[in-house]
Scaffold this motif. Structure first.
Motif, mmCIF file in Angstrom:
data_model
loop_
_atom_site.group_PDB
_atom_site.id
_atom_site.type_symbol
_atom_site.label_atom_id
_atom_site.label_comp_id
_atom_site.label_asym_id
_atom_site.label_seq_id
_atom_site.Cartn_x
_atom_site.Cartn_y
_atom_site.Cartn_z
ATOM 1 N N TYR A 291 0.946 -0.514 0.032
ATOM 2 C CA TYR A 291 0.136 0.263 0.220
ATOM 3 C C TYR A 291 1.008 0.967 0.116
ATOM 4 C CZ TYR A 291 -4.345 2.683 1.325
ATOM 5 O OH TYR A 291 -5.303 3.397 0.929
ATOM 6 N N GLY A 331 -4.918 5.922 3.603
ATOM 7 C CA GLY A 331 -5.927 4.800 3.702
ATOM 8 C C GLY A 331 -5.572 3.904 4.861
ATOM 9 N N PHE A 332 -6.810 3.558 4.573
ATOM 10 C CA PHE A 332 -6.485 2.330 5.970
ATOM 11 C C PHE A 332 -5.812 2.358 7.018
ATOM 12 C CE2 PHE A 332 -5.813 -0.250 2.863
ATOM 13 C CZ PHE A 332 -5.670 -1.444 3.092
ATOM 14 N N VAL A 335 -5.483 3.299 11.242
ATOM 15 C CA VAL A 335 -6.170 2.221 11.840
ATOM 16 C C VAL A 335 -5.741 0.978 12.076
ATOM 17 C CG1 VAL A 335 -8.763 1.651 11.824
ATOM 18 C CG2 VAL A 335 -7.514 4.137 10.947
ATOM 19 N N MET A 336 -5.375 0.514 10.854
ATOM 20 C CA MET A 336 -5.040 -1.512 10.646
ATOM 21 C C MET A 336 -4.519 -1.318 11.102
ATOM 22 S SD MET A 336 -3.517 -3.825 7.545
ATOM 23 C CE MET A 336 -2.477 -3.306 7.606
ATOM 24 N N PHE A 339 -5.540 -1.965 15.295
ATOM 25 C CA PHE A 339 -6.078 -2.793 15.049
ATOM 26 C C PHE A 339 -5.977 -4.013 15.472
ATOM 27 C CE2 PHE A 339 -10.659 -1.519 12.253
ATOM 28 C CZ PHE A 339 -10.935 -0.723 13.355
ATOM 29 N N ILE A 405 -13.414 -5.057 25.046
ATOM 30 C CA ILE A 405 -14.259 -4.532 24.242
ATOM 31 C C ILE A 405 -14.739 -3.645 25.062
ATOM 32 C CG2 ILE A 405 -16.068 -4.582 22.094
ATOM 33 C CD1 ILE A 405 -13.235 -5.456 21.239
ATOM 34 N N THR A 409 -15.433 0.591 24.807
ATOM 35 C CA THR A 409 -16.148 1.151 25.368
ATOM 36 C C THR A 409 -16.206 2.637 25.842
ATOM 37 O OG1 THR A 409 -17.403 -1.050 23.525
ATOM 38 C CG2 THR A 409 -18.619 1.177 24.401
ATOM 39 N N MET A 412 -13.288 4.851 26.104
ATOM 40 C CA MET A 412 -13.910 5.900 24.932
ATOM 41 C C MET A 412 -14.904 7.120 24.554
ATOM 42 S SD MET A 412 -14.133 5.071 20.370
ATOM 43 C CE MET A 412 -15.088 6.349 19.992
ATOM 44 N N GLN A 422 -13.214 12.351 18.273
ATOM 45 C CA GLN A 422 -13.322 10.852 18.357
ATOM 46 C C GLN A 422 -12.402 10.212 17.965
ATOM 47 O OE1 GLN A 422 -16.616 9.339 15.670
ATOM 48 N NE2 GLN A 422 -17.823 10.344 16.264
ATOM 49 N N VAL A 423 -11.235 10.277 16.377
ATOM 50 C CA VAL A 423 -10.392 9.665 16.240
ATOM 51 C C VAL A 423 -8.876 9.713 17.205
ATOM 52 C CG1 VAL A 423 -7.861 10.005 14.700
ATOM 53 C CG2 VAL A 423 -11.010 10.362 14.010
ATOM 54 N N LEU A 440 -2.843 7.747 17.694
ATOM 55 C CA LEU A 440 -3.433 8.679 16.164
ATOM 56 C C LEU A 440 -3.952 10.182 16.747
ATOM 57 C CD1 LEU A 440 -5.515 6.249 14.036
ATOM 58 C CD2 LEU A 440 -2.657 6.539 14.725
#
Ligand SMILES: [K+]
Ligand SMILES: [K+]
Lengths: 483, 483
Positions: A291, A331-332, A335-336, A339, A405, A409, A412, A422-423, A440
């Motif tokens: 990428y 792009g992703f 975030v990838m 993750f 998770i 949540t 966050m 949010q980011v 980020l």
């Protein structure tokens, strides 16, 4: 609950912890940096409070039981973070608030590597050394925690490793097993640290940087002595050393033990978790490098290759070193990478995240659910290697995942309530809960610009993540305190 | 696989589906809107293709088995979405591309309510009616799917409801049970629709809007005949009607059946899932209203109250109506509402999300894991009501949760790869996978400005969510197709 014994151990721990102030104290005196007063006060204060804790209960020696383990582990980590924050609070440079000092100390000890300090290059060397030392000692603690304590406590399916770890196994008794296991694994940890320091030095770092970075590399910590992290050195040789030792530090230390004792590197490949770990990182690296090159982020393929691999290994193992502003990648990718840090290192390593073995079990059980839909009456076990997992372990892993998770949540939402975007909120919680470090948005470079409430939430996130959530959560359950 | 029988049913389905074009056709002719050609062509085309499908296999009547169910359900929904997109493609106004038409049709049938149309107020009434009708029919399909089909297929722990649903139970045979159950529940669905339409009309809507909005309310769909959604009417009476019927539509229809047959409204409160559903929405409403008032978003408490409650019920049940630009609300509110949409409606309702019962089971099992840490050797069942859940159901729910999160993650990365920003990508996937509708960021008002690839990903997300993921995923497994 053996409160007397716990207090005695806590006192001893504090006295031992005071010793960690000595190396930076010596450094401060030698380099005449003016920070000696801070370290001296911290040393004296911690030593004396330790003695005061210890003295009244010095003869209490009840055997610790499993249930005490939750209290001891949580208390140790919280107290050590508090103690560790003293030099940051006391020193004139950096002049840090209590919140910042605790954040930095917790980040060090949990090997998260998130920092609230800007201008790292201008810090006194004694403080720099102290930060790296915190990570190294944190890493040591994690090894014992992960290999010896959590499996006995049965956190999140880690009883899975109970029978496999070297050392004798005495039910419900913590101390002998911890001592035995700790010794063997600390030798490996020490050997890795020394090799890593030598390799950094050969690759071109000066002695101070080589030692400091070896500390934060094998601890999967990510603190650096430079604002630009590993990027400061502009050296592919140094990056390569970092990649190799991050990869090694992300492996289960019991597996190192087995492989090194049998002098057989093939032992690694017989381990399902190791294979999954390499597969995840390999796949992520392939995607990232392609990428980066195809999107033109780096014009030369070589640059895409080494920055891509470095960043994937650094974020994937949850180390958090940087050679490039990955949070500005297109792009992703950012975030990838975040993750992937949820998967993290192998269980029994210094890495953070949910651990590869849990991810592997989640994946296999997901596959089993599909098979069950096709063959509703078949008995299909979840296997790792060729061992069928007990349902209890599988359930514990599910419980761990859902609770992870859930905590993510709620924290966050808490950060959003303090006014973060949010980011930033998403990545900050991920980076702290996974003990990764850099995030980020507003927390791409450092965490100094966010509000104090957010810093406290994130300090808790680092602790929760490092104690695999349940060690802390169980203390909140009324059933725990009932006799 | 009984391909012949499946083809026969598909042919019949198409012929029946062609009838859905008639009401808007009549409306178009009556109002002379110029859209009659589109509906006529769609009617004829679908009827003829249905007949062509059906004719060669008209005598194939093998009993459908459980495994055929996965194919039939997935195929039905995909084909109906395709057929449903025809009028959007064929009409002059709105002039829609194939991608947009399919998105809108899928959004209607899955009762998601995400729209790519701007200027809804200016659309021909026949098209407006058709959109609302799509949602109503989709809701009908979902009731059968949720109450009769998914429990038999055993998707994500829904076998839990297998014994409880009214109607006779013949193992492995789909048709008789579906017919029987469907009849009873459709009467309830019809009764709810008629009451809702009457209530809207009494509250002040004209007949067209009352019928249209009753369709999308009981279907938990969220399509409106106005760009401003329910906010267009500026009427607390209408909002109240909407809140009541959204709440009713989010309840398990089997529970309605039980309560209405026994004429005992207390039956609702004996149901654990219902209590959890009300508790979640009640808690969320309290937080939202307080936050809106205290943060000064609305100066009058009354405004905070009715907008807060409306938006919580609308997003929490996954309806997706709006009375305010909730995506501009401060702090964590928009994200919290999105998170609550993951919980969604009750199983066996027209609502989306993961369903309250699964959330309840996840929560209880998380609690059990903590209890197990305290009492490692105790046998602790997970209970709902006072029934211990079989481990198999609990595991299926875990598998569902992890796979849901996994799909969410992959689709969010896919959207980021197409160039969407993080807030948009996150909320768009959440809103489509949960069959909610409106998102945040770029997809706060509508979905028309995002790129085509993203629209395709989201079309898939709506289908995946509505088919509870596994119905589609199982078709990708090689084991499924082996004899
Ligand atoms: K780290
Ligand atoms: K909806």
């Amino acid at each position: 609950m053996s409160f007397g014994t716990i207090q005695r151990i806590l006192g001893l721990l504090l006295m031992v912890a005071s010793l960690t102030m000595l190396p930076p104290l010596v450094l401060a005196l030698w380099l005449e940096e003016g920070s000696q007063a801070a370290f001296l006060m911290a040393f004296g204060g911690v030593l004396v409070s330790g003695a005061l804790f210890w003295f009244p209960v010095r003869s209490q020696r009840r055997e610790l039981r499993v249930r005490d383990g939750f209290v001891v582990v949580s208390l140790f980590w919280a107290v050590l973070a508090l103690v560790g924050s003293l030099p940051f609070s006391l020193a004139d440079h950096p002049h840090m608030s209590f919140t910042d000092a605790l954040f930095e100390s917790m980040s060090g000890l949990t090997t998260t590597g998130a920092t609230v300090i800007t201008g790292i290059d201008r810090l006194p060397r004694s403080i720099l050394f102290y930060r790296q030392e915190l990570q190294w000692l944190g890493g040591m603690g994690i090894i014992v925690l992960a290999v010896a304590v959590l499996p006995i406590l049965g956190i999140g399916g880690m009883q899975l490793y109970r029978a496999e770890t070297p050392g004798p196994m005495k039910d419900n008794k913590l101390t002998p097993r911890i001592t035995e296991t700790a010794k063997a694994l600390w030798y490996i940890y020490l050997a890795l640290t020394v090799s890593c320091a030598l390799a950094y030095w050969v690759a071109g770092m000066d002695v101070f940087d080589a030692v400091g970075h070896s500390f934060s590399t094998v601890a999967i910590g990510g603190f650096s002595t430079h604002d630009l992290s590993i990027g400061y050195f502009q050296s592919t040789a140094i990056e390569t050393v970092a990649v190799v030792f991050m990869l090694l530090a992300g492996i289960n230390f019991s597996l190192h033990f087995v492989a090194w004792r049998s002098l057989n590197p093939l032992a690694y490949f017989r381990d399902s978790e190791f294979r999954a770990y390499m597969a995840v990182l390999g796949l992520a690296a392939t995607v990232t490098v392609s990428y980066l090159y195809l999107s033109g982020t780096f014009e030369r393929f070589g640059d895409a290759l080494h920055h891509g691999i470095f960043q994937v290994v650094s974020i994937g193992t949850t180390t958090g070193f940087t050679t490039a502003e990955y949070f500005h990648w297109p792009g992703f990718l950012p975030v990838m990478l975040l993750f992937i840090s949820f998967i993290g290192g192998c269980a029994g390593s210094t890495g953070g995240g949910m651990k590869v073995i849990r991810f592997l079990l989640l994946f296999k059980q997901g596959m089993r659910e599909i098979s069950r839909l096709v063959h509703p009456s078949a008995q299909i076990p979840v296997k790792v290697g060729n061992k069928a997992m007990p349902e209890r372990v599988v359930e514990a892993v599910w419980g761990f995942f859902a609770t992870y998770i859930g905590c993510f949540t709620l924290m966050m939402l808490a950060l959003l309530a303090t006014g973060l975007d949010q980011v930033t909120a998403f990545s900050a919680v991920a980076a702290c809960l996974n003990n990764l470090g850099p995030g980020l948005g507003e927390v791409g470079f450092h965490y100094s610009d966010i509000n104090n409430t957010a810093k406290w939430v994130l300090t808790l996130a680092m602790l929760l993540g490092r104690l695999e959530i349940f060690t802390l959560l169980v203390l909140l359950s009324p059933a725990f305190w009932r006799r």
